[in-house]
Design an enzyme around this catalytic site. Sequence first.
Site, PDB file in Angstrom:
ATOM      1  N   SER A  42     -25.675-120.595 -65.354  1.00 44.16           N
ATOM      2  CA  SER A  42     -25.150-120.622 -63.734  1.00 44.16           C
ATOM      3  C   SER A  42     -23.722-120.522 -63.803  1.00 44.16           C
ATOM      4  O   SER A  42     -22.858-120.099 -62.846  1.00 44.16           O
ATOM      5  CB  SER A  42     -25.688-121.918 -63.048  1.00 44.16           C
ATOM      6  OG  SER A  42     -25.379-122.945 -63.780  1.00 44.16           O
ATOM      7  N   LYS A  54     -25.445-132.507 -63.350  1.00 40.63           N
ATOM      8  CA  LYS A  54     -26.376-133.304 -62.659  1.00 40.63           C
ATOM      9  C   LYS A  54     -26.407-134.759 -63.041  1.00 40.63           C
ATOM     10  O   LYS A  54     -26.991-135.508 -62.262  1.00 40.63           O
ATOM     11  CB  LYS A  54     -27.732-132.718 -63.143  1.00 40.63           C
ATOM     12  CG  LYS A  54     -28.239-131.331 -62.333  1.00 40.63           C
ATOM     13  CD  LYS A  54     -28.341-131.751 -60.813  1.00 40.63           C
ATOM     14  CE  LYS A  54     -28.637-130.637 -59.966  1.00 40.63           C
ATOM     15  NZ  LYS A  54     -28.817-130.627 -58.745  1.00 40.63           N
TER      16      LYS A  54
HETATM   17  C1  LIG Z   1     -27.152-125.389 -64.646  1.00 40.57           C
HETATM   18  C2  LIG Z   1     -27.219-125.604 -63.147  1.00 40.57           C
HETATM   19  N1  LIG Z   1     -26.388-124.974 -62.322  1.00 40.57           N
HETATM   20  C3  LIG Z   1     -26.201-125.118 -61.102  1.00 40.57           C
HETATM   21  C4  LIG Z   1     -27.015-126.111 -60.444  1.00 40.57           C
HETATM   22  C5  LIG Z   1     -26.658-126.074 -58.934  1.00 40.57           C
HETATM   23  O1  LIG Z   1     -26.312-127.256 -58.589  1.00 40.57           O
HETATM   24  P1  LIG Z   1     -26.740-128.027 -57.235  1.00 40.57           P
HETATM   25  O2  LIG Z   1     -28.001-128.397 -57.480  1.00 40.57           O
HETATM   26  O3  LIG Z   1     -25.744-129.070 -56.740  1.00 40.57           O
HETATM   27  O4  LIG Z   1     -26.641-126.943 -56.013  1.00 40.57           O
HETATM   28  C6  LIG Z   1     -27.815-126.817 -61.389  1.00 40.57           C
HETATM   29  C7  LIG Z   1     -28.727-127.674 -60.710  1.00 40.57           C
HETATM   30  O5  LIG Z   1     -29.604-128.145 -61.114  1.00 40.57           O
HETATM   31  C8  LIG Z   1     -27.947-126.477 -62.575  1.00 40.57           C
HETATM   32  O6  LIG Z   1     -28.918-127.282 -63.099  1.00 40.57           O
END
Ligand SMILES: Cc1ncc(COP(=O)(O)O)c(C=O)c1O
Length: 337
Positions: free
Chosen positions: A264, A41
């Site tokens: 994630s 981010k």
């Molecule tokens: C830990 C984590 N994984 C994945 C994402 C997803 O990314 P995006 O918002 O670009 O889809 C985020 C977004 O905040 C995140 O904090």
Amino acid sequence: MSVISVPQAFNEDELYVDLRSIFGRSLFLKCEGFNFAGSVKLKAATEMVEAAERDGDLKPGTVLVESSSGNLGVALSVIAASKGYPFLCVTDARCNASARLLMEALGSQVHVIAEPDAAGGFLGARIDYVRALCAADDRYLWLDQYTNPGNWRAHYRTTAPAISAQFPQLDVLFVGAGTTGTLMGCARYFREWHRPVRIIAVDSVGSVAFGGTAGRRMIPGLGASIPPPLLDESYVDEVVRVEEADTIRACHRLASRGFLFGGSTGTVASGALSWLAQYDASDLTAVAIAPDLGERYLDTIYQSSWRQAMYGQDVIGAGSPPPDLGASLRARHHVAL
Ligand SMILES: Cc1ncc(COP(=O)(O)O)c(C=O)c1O
């Protein structure tokens, strides 16, 4: 040697983990957690803040406000502190405690929404709060990561070119979908590239980002309770949906080899390995994006009492070695677009 004067000037963009020795299948995990915000981010935050400065929307006296499940809030806290802007982060009960403490340590204010909105879930409730704040006081500036084109442009300019430079023969790219900034930036870049790359979005079961039924999701970062405004499905070839139990198993499997990643990353790795197994795609060059590292999840994903409270049982099996993903991978949900 890298010497910097502002925290956002450093980001490791060339680190990949080959998962072959851990999962028996070649998949290169691009690690986005090595910067002063600890996540992917930082890129979106930097791009959105710099665009707002260029456009004259962000100036001395402006108070930045943003809805974030944690990582964007931490990234904006880093940049706001570096540039001297006050920042208020609106988050919800699923935000992990360490992200909140980090934001506060960096001088930001954090407002936690305790109850989800009946129609829009936690995200809807967070956005309602931010809107009300901006309507009441024009010193507040909401960058709005859900609609701000700087969010995807950051990845079009940095993440995707970094991957294409390292993997000129790239066949498949797996990207987790939250706001879909990472997904759309990479997908747009590779659409214009010199050879086709299959773009696979990875989402969590219970998310309605790509349609389907809303369900409980306890792991922050991926998934959406309303369709993401940045998403253009015409750029996405396929969607893989992952159960949270499988996310947690993948995280523990990685941790058992010394790689402590965030939730994630477990989702993206699990979904990607599932897809590769289903298509028996051992000859493909595949990259997946790992958005952050695991320290922010020590009291959730990596805590057996939390896992038991959330899922009714410890999904990784207390005291047992990390399970083989094979069986659960084959049962995963695939949606072709
Ligand atoms: C830990 C984590 N994984 C994945 C994402 C997803 O990314 P995006 O918002 O670009 O889809 C985020 C977004 O905040 C995140 O904090």
